[in-house]
Design a protein around this motif. Structure first.
Motif, PDB file in Angstrom:
ATOM      1  N   ARG A 217       0.836  -1.210   0.000  1.00  0.00           N
ATOM      2  CA  ARG A 217       0.000   0.000   0.000  1.00  0.00           C
ATOM      3  C   ARG A 217       0.865   1.253   0.000  1.00  0.00           C
ATOM      4  N   ARG A 218       1.927   1.219   0.795  1.00  0.00           N
ATOM      5  CA  ARG A 218       2.807   2.386   0.883  1.00  0.00           C
ATOM      6  C   ARG A 218       3.510   2.633  -0.446  1.00  0.00           C
ATOM      7  N   LEU A 219       3.989   1.586  -1.073  1.00  0.00           N
ATOM      8  CA  LEU A 219       4.656   1.734  -2.369  1.00  0.00           C
ATOM      9  C   LEU A 219       3.702   2.327  -3.403  1.00  0.00           C
ATOM     10  N   ARG A 220       2.503   1.782  -3.468  1.00  0.00           N
ATOM     11  CA  ARG A 220       1.547   2.258  -4.469  1.00  0.00           C
ATOM     12  C   ARG A 220       1.100   3.686  -4.186  1.00  0.00           C
ATOM     13  N   LYS A 221       1.011   4.028  -2.902  1.00  0.00           N
ATOM     14  CA  LYS A 221       0.662   5.399  -2.542  1.00  0.00           C
ATOM     15  C   LYS A 221       1.718   6.374  -3.033  1.00  0.00           C
ATOM     16  N   ARG A 222       2.974   5.930  -3.090  1.00  0.00           N
ATOM     17  CA  ARG A 222       4.069   6.786  -3.562  1.00  0.00           C
ATOM     18  C   ARG A 222       4.224   6.735  -5.074  1.00  0.00           C
ATOM     19  N   GLY A 223       3.294   6.101  -5.763  1.00  0.00           N
ATOM     20  CA  GLY A 223       3.333   6.069  -7.214  1.00  0.00           C
ATOM     21  C   GLY A 223       4.118   4.928  -7.815  1.00  0.00           C
ATOM     22  N   VAL A 224       4.524   3.955  -6.983  1.00  0.00           N
ATOM     23  CA  VAL A 224       5.269   2.802  -7.470  1.00  0.00           C
ATOM     24  C   VAL A 224       4.278   1.696  -7.840  1.00  0.00           C
ATOM     25  N   LYS A 225       4.389   1.165  -9.045  1.00  0.00           N
ATOM     26  CA  LYS A 225       3.585   0.019  -9.440  1.00  0.00           C
ATOM     27  C   LYS A 225       4.115  -1.231  -8.741  1.00  0.00           C
ATOM     28  N   VAL A 226       3.202  -2.111  -8.365  1.00  0.00           N
ATOM     29  CA  VAL A 226       3.585  -3.374  -7.736  1.00  0.00           C
ATOM     30  C   VAL A 226       2.949  -4.520  -8.517  1.00  0.00           C
ATOM     31  N   ALA A 227       3.794  -5.403  -9.039  1.00  0.00           N
ATOM     32  CA  ALA A 227       3.320  -6.554  -9.807  1.00  0.00           C
ATOM     33  C   ALA A 227       3.857  -7.837  -9.181  1.00  0.00           C
ATOM     34  N   LEU A 228       3.064  -8.882  -9.274  1.00  0.00           N
ATOM     35  CA  LEU A 228       3.500 -10.202  -8.842  1.00  0.00           C
ATOM     36  C   LEU A 228       3.842 -11.024 -10.073  1.00  0.00           C
ATOM     37  N   GLN A 229       4.916 -11.814  -9.959  1.00  0.00           N
ATOM     38  CA  GLN A 229       5.271 -12.743 -11.019  1.00  0.00           C
ATOM     39  C   GLN A 229       5.659 -14.066 -10.374  1.00  0.00           C
ATOM     40  N   THR A 230       5.258 -15.164 -11.042  1.00  0.00           N
ATOM     41  CA  THR A 230       5.341 -16.465 -10.385  1.00  0.00           C
ATOM     42  C   THR A 230       5.570 -17.605 -11.372  1.00  0.00           C
ATOM     43  N   GLY A 231       6.188 -18.649 -10.875  1.00  0.00           N
ATOM     44  CA  GLY A 231       6.343 -19.882 -11.629  1.00  0.00           C
ATOM     45  C   GLY A 231       5.106 -20.755 -11.596  1.00  0.00           C
ATOM     46  N   TYR A 232       4.064 -20.323 -10.891  1.00  0.00           N
ATOM     47  CA  TYR A 232       2.783 -21.023 -10.910  1.00  0.00           C
ATOM     48  C   TYR A 232       2.034 -20.736 -12.211  1.00  0.00           C
ATOM     49  N   THR A 233       1.110 -21.623 -12.554  1.00  0.00           N
ATOM     50  CA  THR A 233       0.151 -21.314 -13.595  1.00  0.00           C
ATOM     51  C   THR A 233      -0.874 -20.330 -13.037  1.00  0.00           C
ATOM     52  N   ARG A 234      -1.612 -19.679 -13.930  1.00  0.00           N
ATOM     53  CA  ARG A 234      -2.641 -18.734 -13.491  1.00  0.00           C
ATOM     54  C   ARG A 234      -3.727 -19.443 -12.685  1.00  0.00           C
ATOM     55  N   ALA A 235      -4.012 -20.696 -13.039  1.00  0.00           N
ATOM     56  CA  ALA A 235      -5.052 -21.446 -12.323  1.00  0.00           C
ATOM     57  C   ALA A 235      -4.696 -21.647 -10.861  1.00  0.00           C
ATOM     58  N   VAL A 236      -3.399 -21.694 -10.542  1.00  0.00           N
ATOM     59  CA  VAL A 236      -2.955 -21.824  -9.155  1.00  0.00           C
ATOM     60  C   VAL A 236      -2.794 -20.449  -8.514  1.00  0.00           C
ATOM     61  N   ALA A 237      -2.243 -19.501  -9.262  1.00  0.00           N
ATOM     62  CA  ALA A 237      -1.899 -18.200  -8.690  1.00  0.00           C
ATOM     63  C   ALA A 237      -3.117 -17.375  -8.311  1.00  0.00           C
ATOM     64  N   GLU A 238      -4.139 -17.377  -9.148  1.00  0.00           N
ATOM     65  CA  GLU A 238      -5.293 -16.520  -8.867  1.00  0.00           C
ATOM     66  C   GLU A 238      -6.030 -16.910  -7.588  1.00  0.00           C
ATOM     67  N   PRO A 239      -6.253 -18.211  -7.309  1.00  0.00           N
ATOM     68  CA  PRO A 239      -6.859 -18.566  -6.025  1.00  0.00           C
ATOM     69  C   PRO A 239      -5.989 -18.180  -4.824  1.00  0.00           C
ATOM     70  N   LEU A 240      -4.682 -18.190  -4.995  1.00  0.00           N
ATOM     71  CA  LEU A 240      -3.807 -17.744  -3.908  1.00  0.00           C
ATOM     72  C   LEU A 240      -4.027 -16.265  -3.614  1.00  0.00           C
ATOM     73  N   LEU A 241      -4.199 -15.473  -4.662  1.00  0.00           N
ATOM     74  CA  LEU A 241      -4.484 -14.056  -4.464  1.00  0.00           C
ATOM     75  C   LEU A 241      -5.809 -13.862  -3.735  1.00  0.00           C
ATOM     76  N   VAL A 242      -6.803 -14.653  -4.107  1.00  0.00           N
ATOM     77  CA  VAL A 242      -8.104 -14.564  -3.440  1.00  0.00           C
ATOM     78  C   VAL A 242      -7.958 -14.897  -1.961  1.00  0.00           C
ATOM     79  N   ALA A 243      -7.198 -15.963  -1.672  1.00  0.00           N
ATOM     80  CA  ALA A 243      -6.984 -16.352  -0.279  1.00  0.00           C
ATOM     81  C   ALA A 243      -6.275 -15.259   0.505  1.00  0.00           C
ATOM     82  N   ALA A 244      -5.367 -14.543  -0.174  1.00  0.00           N
ATOM     83  CA  ALA A 244      -4.624 -13.463   0.478  1.00  0.00           C
ATOM     84  C   ALA A 244      -5.451 -12.181   0.596  1.00  0.00           C
TER      85      ALA A 244
END
Length: 231
Positions: free
Chosen positions: A99-126
């Motif tokens: 939140r602090r990074l984005r408030k200062r205008g910094v983009k935040v992206a996640l990148q992963t060795g998971y497939t999207r089918a695995v990664a998206e539910p993890l984001l939901v859980a988080a």
């Protein structure tokens, strides 16, 4: 020139899933070949695309890499069960840091060795939503080669409109995460100690900084005058 993008690994870096993925990966390959996967052999494949890791481990163990689809299917099913039993969560301080990074205008992206089918539910859980809590998600499905190739990093740049690697900080908990950052030419390549490797092991690989966790990234950038802390 200031940092405009923080490109973060997921499991072990931003999301705490207790190392489940590598336990499941090792046991899935071990079940297929009939013997344990040595820890050092497994370590070489941490942070990479999981299908690539299975192919690599089968090859390293002298087994038929043509069984990769079968092993990957078993791995995926067991991983789903493991995450359902013990939902993943963000590491302490990560939500506030992002939140602090984005408030200062910094983009935040996640990148992963998971497939999207695995990664998206993890984001939901988080409890994170793309476009609201983070700016982008790039998965193994989106690139032709996983870490230590730089393509996941480059795709996060493309997704967030950042054109210069001099404006990018890459952070992760594995040697392959660091390798991807170095190969991308990122200005900051940060190893975090919340996941797969300790400081001694991670420190053997090229990096610019080692930090206890993602929660410490805003202070690093502030101390380096990479963004203003006003507001």
């Amino acid at each position: 020139m200031t940092i405009r993008l923080v490109s973060l690994d997921m499991a072990g870096t931003t999301i705490d899933e207790g190392g489940v993925v590598y336990d499941v990966l090792a046991s899935s390959v071990a079940n297929a070949v009939g013997r344990p996967v040595p820890s050092e052999m497994l370590a070489a494949w941490t942070g990479t695309d999981k299908r690539e890791a299975i192919i690599g481990l089968l090859t390293d163990l002298g087994a038929d890499p043509g069984r990769a689809d079968e092993v990957f299917a078993a791995f995926s099913g067991r991983l789903d069960d493991a995450y359902a039993a013990t939902p993943a969560q963000l590491f302490p301080g990560v939500r506030k840091a992002v939140r602090r990074l984005r408030k200062r205008g910094v983009k935040v992206a996640l990148q992963t060795g998971y497939t999207r089918a695995v990664a998206e539910p993890l984001l939901v859980a988080a409890g994170w939503r793309i476009g609201e809590d983070i700016d982008a998600l790039v998965t193994a499905d989106d690139v032709t080669a996983s870490r230590p190739a730089p393509y996941l990093v480059f795709r996060t740049m493309e997704a967030t409109g950042v054109r210069s690697v001099a404006e990018v900080l890459v952070a992760g908990d594995t040697a392959n995460d660091l390798g991807a950052g170095v190969n991308a030419g990122a200005r900051y390549v940060v190893g975090v100690l919340t996941g797969a490797a300790d400081a001694a092991r991670l420190g053997r690989h090229p990096h610019t900084h080692l930090l206890p966790g993602v929660a410490d990234i805003p202070a690093l950038l502030q101390d380096a005058d990479e963004f203003s802390d006003e507001g």
